[in-house]
Design a protein around this motif. Structure first.
Motif, short mmCIF file in Angstrom:
data_model
loop_
_atom_site.label_atom_id
_atom_site.label_comp_id
_atom_site.label_asym_id
_atom_site.label_seq_id
_atom_site.Cartn_x
_atom_site.Cartn_y
_atom_site.Cartn_z
N ASN A 24 0.82 -1.02 -0.15
CA ASN A 24 -0.04 -0.07 -0.18
C ASN A 24 0.91 1.29 0.16
O ASN A 24 1.43 1.80 0.94
CB ASN A 24 -0.96 -0.04 1.36
CG ASN A 24 -1.94 1.22 1.32
OD1 ASN A 24 -1.69 2.13 0.42
ND2 ASN A 24 -3.03 1.31 2.30
N THR A 25 0.98 1.81 -1.17
CA THR A 25 2.13 2.89 -1.35
C THR A 25 1.33 4.21 -0.65
O THR A 25 2.29 5.08 -0.55
CB THR A 25 2.41 3.16 -2.75
OG1 THR A 25 1.34 3.49 -3.46
CG2 THR A 25 3.12 1.99 -3.46
N ARG A 26 0.19 4.37 -0.20
CA ARG A 26 -0.33 5.21 0.40
C ARG A 26 0.20 5.33 2.00
O ARG A 26 -0.19 6.19 2.28
CB ARG A 26 -1.90 5.36 0.49
CG ARG A 26 -2.58 5.43 -1.22
CD ARG A 26 -4.02 5.34 -1.14
NE ARG A 26 -4.60 4.38 -0.42
CZ ARG A 26 -4.92 3.12 -0.94
NH1 ARG A 26 -4.58 2.81 -2.16
NH2 ARG A 26 -5.54 2.29 0.12
N LEU A 27 0.53 4.42 2.32
CA LEU A 27 1.14 4.39 3.84
C LEU A 27 2.51 5.18 3.82
O LEU A 27 3.36 4.69 2.92
CB LEU A 27 1.35 3.03 4.32
CG LEU A 27 0.07 2.19 4.47
CD1 LEU A 27 0.25 0.88 4.98
CD2 LEU A 27 -1.04 2.87 5.45
N PRO A 28 2.78 6.07 4.85
CA PRO A 28 3.90 6.75 4.76
C PRO A 28 5.11 5.89 5.07
O PRO A 28 6.26 6.18 4.50
CB PRO A 28 3.82 7.78 5.99
CG PRO A 28 2.41 7.95 6.08
CD PRO A 28 1.47 6.73 5.65
N ALA A 29 4.95 4.81 5.82
CA ALA A 29 5.91 3.66 6.06
C ALA A 29 6.56 3.11 4.81
O ALA A 29 7.70 2.82 4.85
CB ALA A 29 5.39 2.80 7.15
N THR A 30 5.77 3.18 4.00
CA THR A 30 6.13 2.20 2.58
C THR A 30 7.05 3.14 1.85
O THR A 30 7.55 2.71 0.71
CB THR A 30 5.06 1.62 1.89
OG1 THR A 30 4.25 2.74 1.47
CG2 THR A 30 4.10 0.65 2.64
N ALA A 31 7.21 4.44 2.13
CA ALA A 31 8.34 5.19 1.34
C ALA A 31 9.62 4.71 1.43
O ALA A 31 10.46 4.94 0.82
CB ALA A 31 8.22 6.66 1.90
N ASP A 32 9.68 3.97 2.56
CA ASP A 32 11.15 3.39 2.85
C ASP A 32 11.05 1.95 2.19
O ASP A 32 10.30 1.14 2.81
CB ASP A 32 11.47 3.09 4.19
CG ASP A 32 12.60 2.59 4.71
OD1 ASP A 32 13.47 2.06 3.72
OD2 ASP A 32 12.88 2.38 5.92
N TYR A 35 11.27 -1.11 4.46
CA TYR A 35 9.99 -1.38 5.39
C TYR A 35 8.96 -2.35 4.97
O TYR A 35 8.73 -2.31 3.87
CB TYR A 35 9.11 -0.13 5.81
CG TYR A 35 8.08 -0.30 6.65
CD1 TYR A 35 8.13 -0.36 8.03
CD2 TYR A 35 6.66 -0.52 6.26
CE1 TYR A 35 7.20 -0.53 8.89
CE2 TYR A 35 5.66 -0.81 7.02
CZ TYR A 35 5.78 -0.98 8.49
OH TYR A 35 4.78 -1.21 9.11
N ASN A 75 -2.79 -4.03 5.60
CA ASN A 75 -2.31 -2.66 5.12
C ASN A 75 -3.33 -1.75 4.56
O ASN A 75 -3.05 -0.75 4.27
CB ASN A 75 -1.25 -2.86 4.30
CG ASN A 75 -1.41 -3.38 3.09
OD1 ASN A 75 -2.43 -3.70 2.72
ND2 ASN A 75 -0.46 -3.68 2.01
#
Length: 161
Positions: A24-32, A35, A75
């Motif tokens: 889910n690329t909308r979650l800030p954590a997945t910018a890393d 993660y 997610n």
């Protein structure tokens, strides 16, 4: 069958499963890109981190009130039941619908699980026992019928604000 103190049935088998849902690329954590939410194995839960076979597994939720949910899967990658069911039915027959492609155009299936844990993804039980080129587990009409059926499992529960 009613549960303890007359509670309505939950319509779950109380198991855990690894479905390989898309990131889910909308979650800030997945910018890393490093993660990953691996359920039993962390990052939040660490007591089972040494049990590699559990990495990526999450609790199978109740079907009771499923049509009232705003997001689906651990997610929240899907925001409607129809798309969640389409994912179940078409994950393996049409992976390009759910997963991104790399720079060479190859579909990056199970992109929200590190490569070392992708063998944990359920690919044996229906509807995940399909291969590319096979018919999906459900047709569009059957998915529509399933959404209607699941709506009857709604009991009037209201989230307390």
């Amino acid at each position: 069958m009613r549960g303890e103190h007359g509670a309505p049935p939950l319509f779950t088998d109380f198991s855990f499963d690894n479905l390989g849902v898309p990131r889910n690329t909308r979650l800030p954590a997945t910018a890393d890109p490093a993660y990953f939410d691996l359920g039993f194995c962390g990052p939040d839960r660490t007591d089972l981190a040494t049990k590699g076979e559990l990495c990526g597994a999450f609790k199978v939720p109740s079907l009771r009130n499923v049509t009232t949910r705003q997001v689906f899967f651990h997610n929240g990658v899907f925001d409607n039941l129809t798309d969640a069911l389409r994912f179940y039915a078409r994950r393996d027959t049409h992976p390009q619908e759910w997963y991104p492609r790399d720079k060479w155009g190859k579909v990056q299936k199970f992109n929200d699980i590190p490569a070392r844990y992708r063998a944990n993804v359920n690919v044996k039980e229906a509807p995940f026992d399909r291969k590319r080129g096979m018919a999906p587990a459900l047709t569009a009409g059957e998915i529509e019928d399933m959404v209607k059926f699941l709506a009857i499992l709604t009991d009037g529960y209201q989230v307390q604000q």
